[in-house]
Design a protein around this motif. Structure first.
Motif, PDB file in Angstrom:
ATOM      1  N   LEU A  71       0.829  -1.193   0.000  1.00 33.91           N
ATOM      2  CA  LEU A  71       0.000   0.000   0.000  1.00 33.91           C
ATOM      3  C   LEU A  71       0.871   1.254   0.000  1.00 33.91           C
ATOM      4  CD1 LEU A  71      -2.634  -1.001   2.695  1.00 33.91           C
ATOM      5  CD2 LEU A  71      -2.846  -1.177   0.227  1.00 33.91           C
ATOM      6  N   THR A  72       0.359   2.276  -0.650  1.00 31.71           N
ATOM      7  CA  THR A  72       1.050   3.560  -0.619  1.00 31.71           C
ATOM      8  C   THR A  72       0.729   4.241   0.706  1.00 31.71           C
ATOM      9  OG1 THR A  72      -0.779   4.756  -1.616  1.00 31.71           O
ATOM     10  CG2 THR A  72       0.826   3.768  -3.127  1.00 31.71           C
ATOM     11  N   ALA A  73       1.429   5.328   0.987  1.00 30.85           N
ATOM     12  CA  ALA A  73       1.197   6.063   2.229  1.00 30.85           C
ATOM     13  C   ALA A  73      -0.223   6.621   2.280  1.00 30.85           C
ATOM     14  CB  ALA A  73       2.218   7.186   2.363  1.00 30.85           C
ATOM     15  N   ASP A  74      -0.741   7.107   1.146  1.00 29.66           N
ATOM     16  CA  ASP A  74      -2.109   7.624   1.101  1.00 29.66           C
ATOM     17  C   ASP A  74      -3.128   6.512   1.363  1.00 29.66           C
ATOM     18  OD1 ASP A  74      -1.200  10.162   0.561  1.00 29.66           O
ATOM     19  OD2 ASP A  74      -1.388   9.924  -1.630  1.00 29.66           O
ATOM     20  N   GLU A  75      -2.891   5.333   0.799  1.00 29.01           N
ATOM     21  CA  GLU A  75      -3.806   4.209   1.018  1.00 29.01           C
ATOM     22  C   GLU A  75      -3.776   3.763   2.482  1.00 29.01           C
ATOM     23  OE1 GLU A  75      -3.743   2.067  -3.371  1.00 29.01           O
ATOM     24  OE2 GLU A  75      -2.158   1.608  -1.928  1.00 29.01           O
ATOM     25  N   ARG A  76      -2.587   3.761   3.070  1.00 29.19           N
ATOM     26  CA  ARG A  76      -2.485   3.391   4.490  1.00 29.19           C
ATOM     27  C   ARG A  76      -3.249   4.398   5.365  1.00 29.19           C
ATOM     28  NH1 ARG A  76       3.307   2.504   3.731  1.00 29.19           N
ATOM     29  NH2 ARG A  76       3.536   0.318   3.214  1.00 29.19           N
ATOM     30  N   ALA A  77      -3.124   5.688   5.043  1.00 27.13           N
ATOM     31  CA  ALA A  77      -3.825   6.724   5.805  1.00 27.13           C
ATOM     32  C   ALA A  77      -5.338   6.586   5.639  1.00 27.13           C
ATOM     33  CB  ALA A  77      -3.369   8.109   5.365  1.00 27.13           C
ATOM     34  N   ALA A  78      -5.800   6.288   4.422  1.00 29.42           N
ATOM     35  CA  ALA A  78      -7.232   6.111   4.191  1.00 29.42           C
ATOM     36  C   ALA A  78      -7.742   4.884   4.939  1.00 29.42           C
ATOM     37  CB  ALA A  78      -7.501   5.970   2.692  1.00 29.42           C
ATOM     38  N   PHE A  79      -6.964   3.818   4.936  1.00 31.92           N
ATOM     39  CA  PHE A  79      -7.361   2.606   5.658  1.00 31.92           C
ATOM     40  C   PHE A  79      -7.390   2.868   7.159  1.00 31.92           C
ATOM     41  CE2 PHE A  79      -6.417  -1.514   7.669  1.00 31.92           C
ATOM     42  CZ  PHE A  79      -7.511  -2.218   7.204  1.00 31.92           C
ATOM     43  N   ALA A  80      -6.422   3.593   7.683  1.00 33.11           N
ATOM     44  CA  ALA A  80      -6.406   3.924   9.110  1.00 33.11           C
ATOM     45  C   ALA A  80      -7.626   4.762   9.475  1.00 33.11           C
ATOM     46  CB  ALA A  80      -5.118   4.659   9.462  1.00 33.11           C
ATOM     47  N   GLY A  81      -8.035   5.681   8.584  1.00 28.43           N
ATOM     48  CA  GLY A  81      -9.244   6.471   8.819  1.00 28.43           C
ATOM     49  C   GLY A  81     -10.493   5.598   8.865  1.00 28.43           C
ATOM     50  N   LEU A  82     -10.572   4.612   7.985  1.00 28.03           N
ATOM     51  CA  LEU A  82     -11.709   3.688   8.013  1.00 28.03           C
ATOM     52  C   LEU A  82     -11.728   2.877   9.301  1.00 28.03           C
ATOM     53  CD1 LEU A  82     -11.810   2.302   4.362  1.00 28.03           C
ATOM     54  CD2 LEU A  82     -13.536   3.687   5.498  1.00 28.03           C
ATOM     55  N   VAL A  83     -10.571   2.427   9.733  1.00 24.09           N
ATOM     56  CA  VAL A  83     -10.500   1.647  10.969  1.00 24.09           C
ATOM     57  C   VAL A  83     -10.948   2.484  12.151  1.00 24.09           C
ATOM     58  CG1 VAL A  83      -8.909   0.495  12.557  1.00 24.09           C
ATOM     59  CG2 VAL A  83      -8.742   0.068  10.105  1.00 24.09           C
ATOM     60  N   ARG A  84     -10.516   3.729  12.206  1.00 21.26           N
ATOM     61  CA  ARG A  84     -10.949   4.608  13.293  1.00 21.26           C
ATOM     62  C   ARG A  84     -12.456   4.848  13.238  1.00 21.26           C
ATOM     63  NH1 ARG A  84      -6.015   7.107  12.176  1.00 21.26           N
ATOM     64  NH2 ARG A  84      -6.997   8.557  10.729  1.00 21.26           N
ATOM     65  N   GLN A  85     -12.994   5.025  12.026  1.00 21.92           N
ATOM     66  CA  GLN A  85     -14.420   5.277  11.874  1.00 21.92           C
ATOM     67  C   GLN A  85     -15.231   4.060  12.317  1.00 21.92           C
ATOM     68  OE1 GLN A  85     -15.582   6.163   7.873  1.00 21.92           O
ATOM     69  NE2 GLN A  85     -17.759   6.248   8.351  1.00 21.92           N
ATOM     70  N   PHE A  86     -14.827   2.876  11.948  1.00 16.98           N
ATOM     71  CA  PHE A  86     -15.544   1.669  12.347  1.00 16.98           C
ATOM     72  C   PHE A  86     -15.307   1.351  13.810  1.00 16.98           C
ATOM     73  CE2 PHE A  86     -15.246   0.382   7.707  1.00 16.98           C
ATOM     74  CZ  PHE A  86     -16.533   0.799   7.435  1.00 16.98           C
ATOM     75  N   GLY A  87     -14.188   1.741  14.348  1.00 17.57           N
ATOM     76  CA  GLY A  87     -13.878   1.480  15.751  1.00 17.57           C
ATOM     77  C   GLY A  87     -14.737   2.294  16.702  1.00 17.57           C
ATOM     78  N   ASP A  88     -15.272   3.436  16.241  1.00 21.43           N
ATOM     79  CA  ASP A  88     -16.114   4.285  17.095  1.00 21.43           C
ATOM     80  C   ASP A  88     -17.503   3.702  17.279  1.00 21.43           C
ATOM     81  OD1 ASP A  88     -14.081   6.063  17.374  1.00 21.43           O
ATOM     82  OD2 ASP A  88     -14.783   7.438  15.827  1.00 21.43           O
ATOM     83  N   GLY A  89     -17.874   2.699  16.477  1.00 24.73           N
ATOM     84  CA  GLY A  89     -19.192   2.085  16.577  1.00 24.73           C
ATOM     85  C   GLY A  89     -20.259   2.807  15.805  1.00 24.73           C
ATOM     86  N   ARG A  90     -19.858   3.746  14.959  1.00 23.40           N
ATOM     87  CA  ARG A  90     -20.827   4.441  14.130  1.00 23.40           C
ATOM     88  C   ARG A  90     -21.165   3.586  12.923  1.00 23.40           C
ATOM     89  NH1 ARG A  90     -17.909   9.918  13.073  1.00 23.40           N
ATOM     90  NH2 ARG A  90     -16.108   8.768  13.763  1.00 23.40           N
ATOM     91  N   PRO A  91     -22.425   3.619  12.469  1.00 21.47           N
ATOM     92  CA  PRO A  91     -22.800   2.822  11.295  1.00 21.47           C
ATOM     93  C   PRO A  91     -22.222   3.321  10.010  1.00 21.47           C
ATOM     94  CG  PRO A  91     -24.728   3.925  12.233  1.00 21.47           C
ATOM     95  CD  PRO A  91     -23.547   4.266  13.068  1.00 21.47           C
TER      96      PRO A  91
END
Length: 84
Positions: free
Chosen positions: A64-84
């Motif tokens: 993964l590129t650095a941008d893809e890693r950052a986007a994936f980390a953002g998704l993980v944080r979003q799903f980790g908060d329990g929001r739908p």
């Protein structure tokens, strides 16, 4: 004995109570036996016929590129908060 309850009803309650006790004792025995089997299974050695897997096969890995890693980390944080 209860005066307002027939002997048939009292016998039925006694039979159901006895069946409940027998069922509970049987369930406890099965659960204990299964727990012992699981403990033995967990402590056993791994299958020697199968090779140990060191990681995913090379064909299944993606760099993964650095941008893809950052986007994936953002998704993980979003799903980790329990929001739908």
């Amino acid at each position: 004995m209860f005066q307002n309850v027939s002997i048939l009803q009292q016998t039925g309650v006694a039979v159901l109570a006895a069946a409940t006790v027998v069922w509970a004792v049987g369930l406890v025995r099965v659960m204990r036996r299964d727990q012992a089997d699981v403990d033995v299974w967990r402590t056993s050695r791994a299958l020697s016929a199968l090779p140990a897997q060191a990681g995913p096969p090379r064909a299944e890995t993606v760099e993964l590129t650095a941008d893809e890693r950052a986007a994936f980390a953002g998704l993980v944080r979003q799903f980790g908060d329990g929001r739908p």
